[in-house]
Scaffold this motif. Sequence first.
Motif: not given
Length: 70
Positions: A1-27
């Motif tokens: 798994x890699x963070x979204x900010x390291x993905x090549x522009x134009x590449x479609x990807x599947x989200x594997x996981x969203x991390x952070x505090x409960x408030x950040x995850x909900x947002x």
Amino acid sequence: MVPLDLVDIGKESVIKKVSGSPDVKKHLEDLGFTAGGLVTVVSAIGGNVIVKVKESRIAISREMARRIMI
């Protein structure tokens, strides 16, 4: 798994996981970033990342993009 900010522009990807505090995850989930969903990086300008998720374009900070793992 890699963070979204390291993905090549134009590449479609599947989200594997969203991390952070409960408030950040909900947002992020309210914006459409849910595990199993598709996301495409449209551009990266300065400290922001513009992504396409659920037929919408959303600008998020690079810090938020690092919490979305693909």
